[in-house]
Design an enzyme around this catalytic site. Structure first.
Site, PDB file in Angstrom:
ATOM      1  N   ARG A   1      16.567 -20.382 -10.681  1.00 44.92           N
ATOM      2  CA  ARG A   1      15.716 -22.273 -10.673  1.00 44.92           C
ATOM      3  C   ARG A   1      15.604 -21.885  -8.871  1.00 44.92           C
ATOM      4  O   ARG A   1      15.738 -22.245  -8.394  1.00 44.92           O
ATOM      5  CB  ARG A   1      16.631 -23.126 -11.758  1.00 44.92           C
ATOM      6  CG  ARG A   1      16.655 -22.552 -12.671  1.00 44.92           C
ATOM      7  CD  ARG A   1      17.221 -23.490 -13.737  1.00 44.92           C
ATOM      8  NE  ARG A   1      16.394 -23.704 -13.994  1.00 44.92           N
ATOM      9  CZ  ARG A   1      16.539 -25.665 -13.715  1.00 44.92           C
ATOM     10  NH1 ARG A   1      17.817 -26.342 -13.517  1.00 44.92           N
ATOM     11  NH2 ARG A   1      15.931 -27.186 -13.975  1.00 44.92           N
TER      12      ARG A   1
ATOM     13  N   GLU B   1      20.982 -30.391  -6.794  1.00 48.63           N
ATOM     14  CA  GLU B   1      21.519 -31.722  -6.789  1.00 48.63           C
ATOM     15  C   GLU B   1      23.050 -31.592  -6.981  1.00 48.63           C
ATOM     16  O   GLU B   1      23.607 -31.818  -7.955  1.00 48.63           O
ATOM     17  CB  GLU B   1      20.908 -32.092  -8.658  1.00 48.63           C
ATOM     18  CG  GLU B   1      19.484 -32.727  -8.732  1.00 48.63           C
ATOM     19  CD  GLU B   1      18.978 -32.564 -10.131  1.00 48.63           C
ATOM     20  OE1 GLU B   1      19.551 -32.378 -11.276  1.00 48.63           O
ATOM     21  OE2 GLU B   1      18.079 -33.627  -9.823  1.00 48.63           O
TER      22      GLU B   1
ATOM     23  N   ASP C   1      10.231 -33.310 -11.294  1.00 47.67           N
ATOM     24  CA  ASP C   1      10.760 -33.682 -12.011  1.00 47.67           C
ATOM     25  C   ASP C   1      10.028 -33.729 -14.177  1.00 47.67           C
ATOM     26  O   ASP C   1      10.593 -34.559 -14.046  1.00 47.67           O
ATOM     27  CB  ASP C   1      12.303 -33.972 -12.007  1.00 47.67           C
ATOM     28  CG  ASP C   1      13.261 -33.953 -12.856  1.00 47.67           C
ATOM     29  OD1 ASP C   1      13.108 -32.799 -13.350  1.00 47.67           O
ATOM     30  OD2 ASP C   1      14.466 -34.284 -12.677  1.00 47.67           O
TER      31      ASP C   1
ATOM     32  N   LYS D   1      21.072 -22.351 -11.504  1.00 47.98           N
ATOM     33  CA  LYS D   1      20.867 -23.435 -10.389  1.00 47.98           C
ATOM     34  C   LYS D   1      21.375 -23.629  -9.057  1.00 47.98           C
ATOM     35  O   LYS D   1      23.013 -23.712  -9.207  1.00 47.98           O
ATOM     36  CB  LYS D   1      20.734 -24.607 -11.373  1.00 47.98           C
ATOM     37  CG  LYS D   1      20.567 -26.391 -10.836  1.00 47.98           C
ATOM     38  CD  LYS D   1      20.752 -27.001 -11.967  1.00 47.98           C
ATOM     39  CE  LYS D   1      20.218 -28.603 -10.570  1.00 47.98           C
ATOM     40  NZ  LYS D   1      20.357 -29.772 -12.074  1.00 47.98           N
TER      41      LYS D   1
ATOM     42  N   ASN E   1      23.777 -27.002 -15.153  1.00 49.94           N
ATOM     43  CA  ASN E   1      24.579 -27.738 -14.357  1.00 49.94           C
ATOM     44  C   ASN E   1      26.078 -27.413 -15.223  1.00 49.94           C
ATOM     45  O   ASN E   1      26.509 -28.092 -15.944  1.00 49.94           O
ATOM     46  CB  ASN E   1      25.035 -28.735 -14.768  1.00 49.94           C
ATOM     47  CG  ASN E   1      23.433 -29.552 -13.525  1.00 49.94           C
ATOM     48  OD1 ASN E   1      22.886 -29.354 -12.698  1.00 49.94           O
ATOM     49  ND2 ASN E   1      22.229 -30.643 -14.734  1.00 49.94           N
TER      50      ASN E   1
ATOM     51  N   ARG F   1      10.044 -35.209  -0.718  1.00 49.18           N
ATOM     52  CA  ARG F   1      10.099 -34.527  -1.595  1.00 49.18           C
ATOM     53  C   ARG F   1       9.484 -32.946  -2.854  1.00 49.18           C
ATOM     54  O   ARG F   1       9.783 -32.163  -3.026  1.00 49.18           O
ATOM     55  CB  ARG F   1      10.911 -35.299  -3.258  1.00 49.18           C
ATOM     56  CG  ARG F   1      11.505 -34.144  -4.728  1.00 49.18           C
ATOM     57  CD  ARG F   1      12.938 -35.499  -5.630  1.00 49.18           C
ATOM     58  NE  ARG F   1      12.256 -34.759  -6.341  1.00 49.18           N
ATOM     59  CZ  ARG F   1      13.016 -34.684  -7.139  1.00 49.18           C
ATOM     60  NH1 ARG F   1      14.044 -36.257  -7.211  1.00 49.18           N
ATOM     61  NH2 ARG F   1      13.541 -35.037  -8.959  1.00 49.18           N
TER      62      ARG F   1
ATOM     63  N   TRP G   1      16.885 -40.052  -4.811  1.00 49.43           N
ATOM     64  CA  TRP G   1      16.390 -39.217  -5.021  1.00 49.43           C
ATOM     65  C   TRP G   1      14.994 -38.699  -4.386  1.00 49.43           C
ATOM     66  O   TRP G   1      14.283 -37.817  -5.001  1.00 49.43           O
ATOM     67  CB  TRP G   1      16.080 -39.470  -6.442  1.00 49.43           C
ATOM     68  CG  TRP G   1      17.447 -39.675  -7.239  1.00 49.43           C
ATOM     69  CD1 TRP G   1      18.204 -40.938  -7.493  1.00 49.43           C
ATOM     70  CD2 TRP G   1      18.331 -38.436  -7.421  1.00 49.43           C
ATOM     71  NE1 TRP G   1      19.668 -40.605  -8.024  1.00 49.43           N
ATOM     72  CE2 TRP G   1      19.806 -39.353  -8.086  1.00 49.43           C
ATOM     73  CE3 TRP G   1      18.795 -37.546  -7.326  1.00 49.43           C
ATOM     74  CZ2 TRP G   1      21.287 -38.553  -8.880  1.00 49.43           C
ATOM     75  CZ3 TRP G   1      19.770 -36.504  -7.801  1.00 49.43           C
ATOM     76  CH2 TRP G   1      21.061 -37.216  -8.419  1.00 49.43           C
TER      77      TRP G   1
ATOM     78  N   GLU H   1      13.273 -35.763 -21.944  1.00 48.21           N
ATOM     79  CA  GLU H   1      14.067 -36.375 -20.804  1.00 48.21           C
ATOM     80  C   GLU H   1      13.304 -37.847 -20.268  1.00 48.21           C
ATOM     81  O   GLU H   1      14.216 -38.820 -20.012  1.00 48.21           O
ATOM     82  CB  GLU H   1      14.388 -36.021 -19.906  1.00 48.21           C
ATOM     83  CG  GLU H   1      14.759 -35.879 -18.505  1.00 48.21           C
ATOM     84  CD  GLU H   1      15.873 -35.546 -17.853  1.00 48.21           C
ATOM     85  OE1 GLU H   1      15.708 -34.388 -17.965  1.00 48.21           O
ATOM     86  OE2 GLU H   1      16.711 -35.677 -16.869  1.00 48.21           O
TER      87      GLU H   1
HETATM   88  C1  GCU Z   1      16.618 -33.381 -13.883  1.00 47.73           C
HETATM   89  C2  GCU Z   1      18.181 -33.539 -14.828  1.00 47.73           C
HETATM   90  C3  GCU Z   1      19.078 -33.461 -14.694  1.00 47.73           C
HETATM   91  C4  GCU Z   1      18.572 -31.555 -14.534  1.00 47.73           C
HETATM   92  C5  GCU Z   1      17.734 -31.624 -13.742  1.00 47.73           C
HETATM   93  C6  GCU Z   1      17.213 -29.896 -12.948  1.00 47.73           C
HETATM   94  O1  GCU Z   1      16.809 -33.891 -12.463  1.00 47.73           O
HETATM   95  O2  GCU Z   1      17.877 -35.563 -14.806  1.00 47.73           O
HETATM   96  O3  GCU Z   1      19.648 -33.069 -15.305  1.00 47.73           O
HETATM   97  O4  GCU Z   1      20.157 -31.396 -14.286  1.00 47.73           O
HETATM   98  O5  GCU Z   1      16.687 -32.230 -14.239  1.00 47.73           O
HETATM   99  O6  GCU Z   1      16.324 -29.253 -12.941  1.00 47.73           O
HETATM  100  O7  GCU Z   1      18.582 -29.093 -13.433  1.00 47.73           O
END
Ligand code: GCU
Length: 677
Positions: A322, A289, A368, A285, A205, A339, A539, A396
């Site tokens: 990704r 999200e 995820d 990415k 991100n 999803r 989500w 995580e």
């Molecule tokens: C999860 C995670 C995010 C991350 C995402 C990803 O959702 O909580 O912080 O960015 O995976 O794989 O990009």
């Protein structure tokens, strides 16, 4: 009775510097001379690493010479050792042989030589002093850590411990690139010692100032980091922001088919390569999200990825694109969207449309990084597109480096061993060996704590990731045993530590992932239970429990997710009697009175698992406590402190889940164990 204490330095991980050895004089003599004629950066470093390792690990001060008539260690790349016959070696491979009283370490190339050195040191540390006849090479060419490190500090402190999925970065601090060069070198050594050859330091991100990593503002510093990694055979990748052409390129679009966008990326990429000529490429990415991507312009992911690939192509770089793409603005009321189907639906139809320097980076599971998930159906389905497997080393969803969870157990038994039934050698490990899946990528779990991983025992996950990238068929028990022996030396301590690791993942699965129901964790934070925390969120992470049953029917009669697999896997998944139990409720919606293969109802099995999982966790803590006085106190205590939090967490999961289902069903545990009202 004489009690020896096993001294472990948490900073040194599995490369403990014991400084002494019990080698006989003959062996110590051989090790004290290294014959090498290596000039290249990586090969010369391999020679230095052998000297350094022998000194720090075993207290042997060896000298490096160009020739010796006495027995010694002779090392070099195959081309620098003329006249010596070696078995055929694959790229990055090595051979270690005992011959005429010498030890011969030969690398197919410079990286292979370096890996041969670490292997030689490892064998010595494990007590194997030869004779050697080892030929080995990594199974896949791409073995990478993706740091999800942000420029801003990431840590959330709770109860005195750094939490969050790992801790703060070793590369960045307080909004700036900030690092200790020695620490980066020590990190590179750990990486190379388990065969990792690529690192991307920044979060996928790409936010704030990190967007400017591909500009003059940050490239000089990043180039310095790349220079520290380079002698260890490690190349850098950078995560880039898809809309950079708009963010600071002066364009009003990031449409991949607009020629101005492609031109802008070419120029920018030329600049990047002036600073880091061996950059391995970009990690991206996009459309995920909240991150922008080609969908914003009505373009496909092939069109988006190819545009970046063409900027990298003249420099030999790849785009790691990704596939974590799904709708994160779902309405829980809408049952028509599922999803986990998104990844296959978006990428399978594009097979064959990607340039040859685009590599799709696919998460192990379609949701995820949950505790248990099926393997993403895109594996085995892609025939004409390069791709790699991504797992999460950072815990995580598996305990935030507070709870012990030995992830290689999961990666190996649930991912590598899983047969997609798409061909003759279609386990994930088989596809890696055959080059169909060309890499193993891990979201890193390294932070700036002295022990690197917050929870010291999580070092085993970092180690195990490397081992599986090298050989995806390595058994988790072997990984746990070797990690423990290298870390602790002492056999009894090692046996206990390895057992704790091996017990940890099944226990975790029992307490927080009832038969594959995911996302019962606290929203955003992802540590601790919140059973309906994600139930009404956007989500797409629902379990839809009611008074009769739980789960989502993902077979052909439900969302159709299982039809994305080969017919054989679809069939196996679609029957609750043959569906692997760890993912039973991921694939099926079942009534609580559904009778499982052991003759007990689903509800009773959920209760059993929770009580057992908690007891197993307590057993792990007790096993650790039995090591008091056998390991240095500082090491022992930092692990124990986290174990106390781990046990609390397991307790909470156990009680909350049992109570939740008892409230819905009104049915008690058949063994009358305590379930709270
Ligand atoms: C999860 C995670 C995010 C991350 C995402 C990803 O959702 O909580 O912080 O960015 O995976 O794989 O990009």
């Amino acid at each position: 009775m004489h009690n020896t204490i096993c001294h472990v330095n948490e900073y040194d991980c599995w490369l403990q510097n014991r400084g002494t050895n019990s080698f006989d004089a003959g062996l110590a003599g051989i090790l004290s001379t290294i014959v090498a004629n290596e000039k290249g950066e990586v090969a010369a470093n391999a020679v230095k690493e052998l000297q350094r390792g022998l000194s720090r690990m075993f207290g042997i001060d060896s000298k490096i010479t160009e020739k010796s008539s006495a027995a010694c260690v002779r090392m070099g790349t195959v081309s620098s050792l003329p006249g010596i016959a070696f078995p055929p070696m694959k790229a990055e491979g090595f051979s270690i042989k005992s011959a005429n009283g010498d030890f011969l370490i030969a690398g197919a190339d410079a990286s292979g030589l370096l890996y041969g050195v670490y292997r030689f040191l490892t064998e010595l540390a494990l007590g194997n002093t030869g004779p050697f006849d080892i030929v080995d090479a990594p199974a896949c060419p791409t073995r990478m850590i993706n740091h999800w490190d942000t420029l801003e500090n990431f840590t959330r402190v709770a109860r005195g411990f750094k939490r969050g999925m790992k801790g703060d970065s070793i590369f960045f601090k307080d909004g700036k690139i900030h690092y200790d060069p020695q620490r980066i070198e020590d990190y590179a050594r750990l990486l190379a010692s388990v065969g990792i050859n690529l690192v991307s330091p920044n979060n996928v991100n790409v936010r704030g100032d990190a967007k400017f990593f591909i500009t003059e503002k940050h490239l000089p510093e990043l180039a310095k980091i790349a220079a520290i990694l380079r002698p260890f055979g490690i190349r850098m990748m950078l995560a880039v922001y898809y809309c950079s052409s708009m963010a600071f390129g002066g364009l009003d679009t990031a449409d991949p088919l607009d020629a101005r966008v492609g031109d802008w990326w070419k120029k920018q990429t030329d600049l990047v390569y002036r600073h880091i000529p061996d950059l391995a490429g970009y990690v991206v990415k996009a459309d995920s999200e909240g991150e922008p991507g080609p969908f914003d312009y009505g373009r496909t992911h092939a069109e988006g990825a190819n545009m970046l690939a063409r900027a990298l192509k003249p420099h030999g770089g790849d785009v790691m694109w990704r596939c974590f793409v799904y709708d994160c603005q779902q309405d829980w009321r809408d049952h028509s969207k599922d999803r986990p189907k998104a990844c296959y639906d978006i990428f399978a139809p594009l097979d064959g449309q990607f340039d040859d320097n685009v590599v799709l980076q696919i998460k192990n599971g379609p949701l995820d990084f949950q505790v248990y998930e099926p393997v993403t159906p895109l594996f085995g389905a892609l025939k004409k597109t390069r791709h790699v497997l991504e797992v999460q080393i950072a815990q995580e969803y598996t305990g935030h480096q507070t709870d012990v969870a030995f992830l290689p157990y999961f990666w190996s038994t649930e991912v590598m061993d899983f047969d997609m039934k798409t061909g003759p050698n279609s386990t994930i490990a088989g596809m890696i060996e055959d080059g169909v899946i060309e890499g193993f990528i891990g979201v890193g779990n390294i932070c700036d704590d002295n022990n690197w991983t917050g929870l010291t025992l999580a070092q085993a996950n970092f180690y195990g990731f490397g081992r599986l990238g090298w050989d995806p068929k390595t058994r988790p028990q072997a990984i746990a045993d070797d990690w423990a022996r290298l870390t602790y030396g002492d056999e009894k301590v090692s046996a206990i530590a390895a057992k704790i690791q091996m017990d940890s993942y099944p226990a975790l699965g029992k307490v927080n992932n009832p038969f594959g129901v995911s996302f019962m964790c606290k929203p955003d934070f992802h540590y601790g239970p919140s059973i309906e925390g994600y139930e009404y969120a956007k989500w797409g992470t629902y379990h839809r429990a009611n008074h009769e049953g739980i789960g989502i029917d993902r077979t052909a009669s439900g969302t159709g997710y299982t039809t994305q697999y080969s017919p054989e896997v679809d069939k196996m998944f679609s029957d609750p009697a043959t569906c692997p139990e760890n993912i039973l409720l991921f694939i099926h919606r079942l009534r609580y009175d559904h009778v499982m293969n052991n003759g007990k109802t689903l509800l009773q099995n959920i209760y059993n698992n929770h009580f057992e999982g908690y007891e197993e966790t307590r057993g792990m803590v007790d096993a650790w406590k039995s090591l008091e006085g056998k390991i240095n106190d500082d090491y022992f205590n930092t692990v124990l402190e986290r174990f106390e939090l781990h046990l609390d967490n397991a307790h909470e999961w156990c009680d909350q889940i049992n109570t939740y289902f008892r409230r819905y069903t009104g049915i008690n545990d058949e063994q009358g164990r305590k379930i709270y009202d």
